[in-house]
Motif scaffolding. Structure first.
Motif, PDB file in Angstrom:
ATOM      1  N   LEU A   1      62.815 -35.557 -12.162  1.00 13.18           N
ATOM      2  CA  LEU A   1      63.123 -34.928 -13.445  1.00 13.18           C
ATOM      3  C   LEU A   1      62.393 -35.629 -14.589  1.00 13.18           C
ATOM      4  O   LEU A   1      61.940 -34.968 -15.538  1.00 13.18           O
ATOM      5  N   PHE A   2      62.285 -36.948 -14.498  1.00 10.07           N
ATOM      6  CA  PHE A   2      61.541 -37.707 -15.518  1.00 10.07           C
ATOM      7  C   PHE A   2      60.079 -37.259 -15.535  1.00 10.07           C
ATOM      8  O   PHE A   2      59.500 -37.025 -16.606  1.00 10.07           O
ATOM      9  N   ASN A   3      59.487 -37.143 -14.353  1.00 10.82           N
ATOM     10  CA  ASN A   3      58.102 -36.678 -14.268  1.00 10.82           C
ATOM     11  C   ASN A   3      57.957 -35.288 -14.883  1.00 10.82           C
ATOM     12  O   ASN A   3      57.038 -35.036 -15.685  1.00 10.82           O
ATOM     13  N   GLY A   4      58.860 -34.392 -14.502  1.00 12.27           N
ATOM     14  CA  GLY A   4      58.797 -33.029 -15.019  1.00 12.27           C
ATOM     15  C   GLY A   4      58.948 -32.975 -16.528  1.00 12.27           C
ATOM     16  O   GLY A   4      58.249 -32.212 -17.206  1.00 12.27           O
ATOM     17  N   PHE A   5      59.858 -33.796 -17.074  1.00 10.05           N
ATOM     18  CA  PHE A   5      60.089 -33.810 -18.517  1.00 10.05           C
ATOM     19  C   PHE A   5      58.852 -34.294 -19.271  1.00 10.05           C
ATOM     20  O   PHE A   5      58.428 -33.659 -20.252  1.00 10.05           O
ATOM     21  N   ILE A   6      58.284 -35.414 -18.838  1.00 12.11           N
ATOM     22  CA  ILE A   6      57.108 -35.966 -19.524  1.00 12.11           C
ATOM     23  C   ILE A   6      55.930 -34.999 -19.448  1.00 12.11           C
ATOM     24  O   ILE A   6      55.223 -34.769 -20.437  1.00 12.11           O
ATOM     25  N   ILE A   7      55.727 -34.412 -18.282  1.00  7.58           N
ATOM     26  CA  ILE A   7      54.603 -33.484 -18.095  1.00  7.58           C
ATOM     27  C   ILE A   7      54.769 -32.240 -18.963  1.00  7.58           C
ATOM     28  O   ILE A   7      53.820 -31.795 -19.620  1.00  7.58           O
ATOM     29  N   GLN A   8      55.981 -31.680 -18.992  1.00  7.10           N
ATOM     30  CA  GLN A   8      56.218 -30.454 -19.744  1.00  7.10           C
ATOM     31  C   GLN A   8      56.340 -30.700 -21.246  1.00  7.10           C
ATOM     32  O   GLN A   8      55.824 -29.921 -22.053  1.00  7.10           O
TER      33      GLN A   8
ATOM     34  N   ASN B   1      61.165 -18.895 -16.558  1.00 10.52           N
ATOM     35  CA  ASN B   1      61.246 -20.145 -17.314  1.00 10.52           C
ATOM     36  C   ASN B   1      60.365 -21.179 -16.626  1.00 10.52           C
ATOM     37  O   ASN B   1      60.782 -21.834 -15.666  1.00 10.52           O
ATOM     38  N   VAL B   2      59.149 -21.322 -17.110  1.00 12.79           N
ATOM     39  CA  VAL B   2      58.156 -22.187 -16.470  1.00 12.79           C
ATOM     40  C   VAL B   2      58.614 -23.645 -16.452  1.00 12.79           C
ATOM     41  O   VAL B   2      58.415 -24.353 -15.461  1.00 12.79           O
ATOM     42  N   LYS B   3      59.239 -24.084 -17.526  1.00 12.98           N
ATOM     43  CA  LYS B   3      59.685 -25.473 -17.594  1.00 12.98           C
ATOM     44  C   LYS B   3      60.718 -25.781 -16.513  1.00 12.98           C
ATOM     45  O   LYS B   3      60.627 -26.809 -15.830  1.00 12.98           O
ATOM     46  N   LYS B   4      61.684 -24.905 -16.358  1.00 10.23           N
ATOM     47  CA  LYS B   4      62.726 -25.130 -15.348  1.00 10.23           C
ATOM     48  C   LYS B   4      62.155 -25.115 -13.938  1.00 10.23           C
ATOM     49  O   LYS B   4      62.581 -25.894 -13.078  1.00 10.23           O
ATOM     50  N   VAL B   5      61.187 -24.233 -13.705  1.00  9.90           N
ATOM     51  CA  VAL B   5      60.562 -24.171 -12.389  1.00  9.90           C
ATOM     52  C   VAL B   5      59.833 -25.475 -12.093  1.00  9.90           C
ATOM     53  O   VAL B   5      59.905 -26.009 -10.980  1.00  9.90           O
ATOM     54  N   ASN B   6      59.134 -26.010 -13.085  1.00  8.55           N
ATOM     55  CA  ASN B   6      58.441 -27.285 -12.907  1.00  8.55           C
ATOM     56  C   ASN B   6      59.418 -28.439 -12.723  1.00  8.55           C
ATOM     57  O   ASN B   6      59.181 -29.332 -11.906  1.00  8.55           O
ATOM     58  N   TYR B   7      60.521 -28.424 -13.480  1.00 10.17           N
ATOM     59  CA  TYR B   7      61.546 -29.440 -13.292  1.00 10.17           C
ATOM     60  C   TYR B   7      62.066 -29.428 -11.858  1.00 10.17           C
ATOM     61  O   TYR B   7      62.238 -30.476 -11.223  1.00 10.17           O
ATOM     62  N   PHE B   8      62.324 -28.219 -11.362  1.00 10.35           N
ATOM     63  CA  PHE B   8      62.819 -28.092  -9.986  1.00 10.35           C
ATOM     64  C   PHE B   8      61.807 -28.637  -8.993  1.00 10.35           C
ATOM     65  O   PHE B   8      62.175 -29.348  -8.046  1.00 10.35           O
ATOM     66  N   ALA B   9      60.522 -28.285  -9.163  1.00  7.63           N
ATOM     67  CA  ALA B   9      59.486 -28.699  -8.215  1.00  7.63           C
ATOM     68  C   ALA B   9      59.401 -30.225  -8.133  1.00  7.63           C
ATOM     69  O   ALA B   9      59.351 -30.794  -7.033  1.00  7.63           O
ATOM     70  N   TYR B  10      59.411 -30.888  -9.282  1.00 13.04           N
ATOM     71  CA  TYR B  10      59.300 -32.348  -9.275  1.00 13.04           C
ATOM     72  C   TYR B  10      60.593 -33.010  -8.812  1.00 13.04           C
ATOM     73  O   TYR B  10      60.549 -34.065  -8.147  1.00 13.04           O
ATOM     74  N   ALA B  11      61.739 -32.404  -9.120  1.00 14.04           N
ATOM     75  CA  ALA B  11      63.011 -32.937  -8.622  1.00 14.04           C
ATOM     76  C   ALA B  11      63.083 -32.809  -7.103  1.00 14.04           C
ATOM     77  O   ALA B  11      63.547 -33.725  -6.411  1.00 14.04           O
ATOM     78  N   ALA B  12      62.608 -31.669  -6.572  1.00 13.88           N
ATOM     79  CA  ALA B  12      62.584 -31.470  -5.118  1.00 13.88           C
ATOM     80  C   ALA B  12      61.671 -32.488  -4.454  1.00 13.88           C
ATOM     81  O   ALA B  12      61.998 -33.053  -3.403  1.00 13.88           O
TER      82      ALA B  12
END
Length: 322
Positions: A109-116, A206-217
């Motif tokens: 989630l940290f990765n996804g947040f910083i990237i987005q 929601n592109v941001k949420k999809v990216n958050y999910f991908a990095y969390a997974a």
């Protein structure tokens, strides 16, 4: 011939890994005719399961057009935490396992947040996160060791009926879950974002949420890789993940998932991992030096990328013509 070329298999991005795996196994069985037993299959599944976890997680990120190098750090830190803090009681085993999974999700989630949020390249962000996690792993466990409870080891390395391993069960479950997941709204959204994030956004995704999910997974599967590695080796290591990130990405790409996103999936990734491991088996049976393994894996990676790229170019040309 024309119908064969237009078949679902021939259009599948996983065709390279499937053909490669079948060829490798045929050669292996030719060299060792009596090797195909349930015990041998269980053994191969156990040797592949840690890389499979890492590669499955990486696939989610590659599908949205990203990349996650931090899986190496997550594997290292979860391996260290499990080896140091897991005590010989079921409560401790469960709580520490949950803690490790939470670490994986948190890093993802940290990765996804910083990237987005800051629009920084995924390679830079996850590379930095890898080093941060690696440093924490050294603080938790300065050197290889730790005391891993036998309860934890016995659960993950158990064989049902003395032959069917837990690793085989996990692989089957992964295949079933992916069959279901890829048809869900979120699964479809992963491909849509990977193909064209802007177009996906215009279509209400929601592109941001999809990216958050991908990095969390990716993070949680990396954590599972770290936990399983601790069970298999019965020890922790602050450098446990360093050999995984390159192999995970390689196996994923061999499995047909493109680095540009939007194409691929877990079927090809799982077969790609098994093909990766089959190379080592073949070299052993052929009496070749283990040093050849890296050479063959690198050559196969280049070949898989070339085949996938050529296939995509041909498909794009066909679409333009039509």
């Amino acid at each position: 011939m024309k119908k064969f070329k237009e078949s679902a298999f021939w259009k599948s991005p996983a065709k390279v890994s499937i053909i490669l795996f079948v060829v490798l196994e045929i050669i292996t069985f030719y060299l060792q005719p009596n090797v195909l037993t349930m015990s041998w299959i269980s053994l191969k599944a156990e040797s592949a399961i840690t890389l499979l976890f890492a590669a499955v997680g990486e696939t989610f990120v590659l599908l949205v057009g990203g990349i996650d190098l931090s899986i190496a750090g997550v594997i290292s830190i979860t391996s260290s935490v499990a080896a140091v803090y897991m005590q010989d009681s079921w409560i401790s085993v469960i709580l520490v396992s949950i803690l490790c999974l939470c670490i994986g999700i948190g890093v993802g989630l940290f990765n996804g947040f910083i990237i987005q949020r800051f629009r920084i390249q995924p390679f830079i962000v996850t590379f930095a996160t890898w080093y941060i996690c690696g440093g924490i792993a050294y603080l938790v466990l300065p050197r290889d060791g730790g005391d891993v409870p036998q309860k934890f080891v016995s659960v993950l390395t158990h064989r049902f009926g003395g032959k069917f391993s837990v690793a085989m069960l996990i692989i089957i479950v992964c295949l079933i879950l992916w069959t279901w997941f890829k048809k869900t709204r979120l699964g479809i959204s992963l491909y849509a974002v990977g193909n064209n994030a802007h177009a996906a956004s215009l279509n209400g995704i929601n592109v941001k949420k999809v990216n958050y999910f991908a990095y969390a997974a990716s993070g949680i599967f990396a954590a599972m890789c770290g936990l399983y590695r601790v069970a298999v080796t019965a020890t922790g290591s602050p450098t446990a993940g360093e050999s995984f990130f390159n192999q995970a990405i390689s196996a994923t790409v061999i499995g047909g998932t493109l680095l540009t996103g939007g194409i691929g999936g877990q079927y090809g990734t799982i077969i790609g991992v098994l093909a990766f491991k089959a190379i080592n088996d073949l070299l052993v049976f052929a009496g070749a030096s283990s040093y050849w393994s890296t050479l063959f894996q690198g050559a196969l990676l280049i070949a898989a990328v070339l085949v996938s790229t050529i296939s995509e170019i041909r498909n794009e040309r066909k679409e333009l013509v039509e």
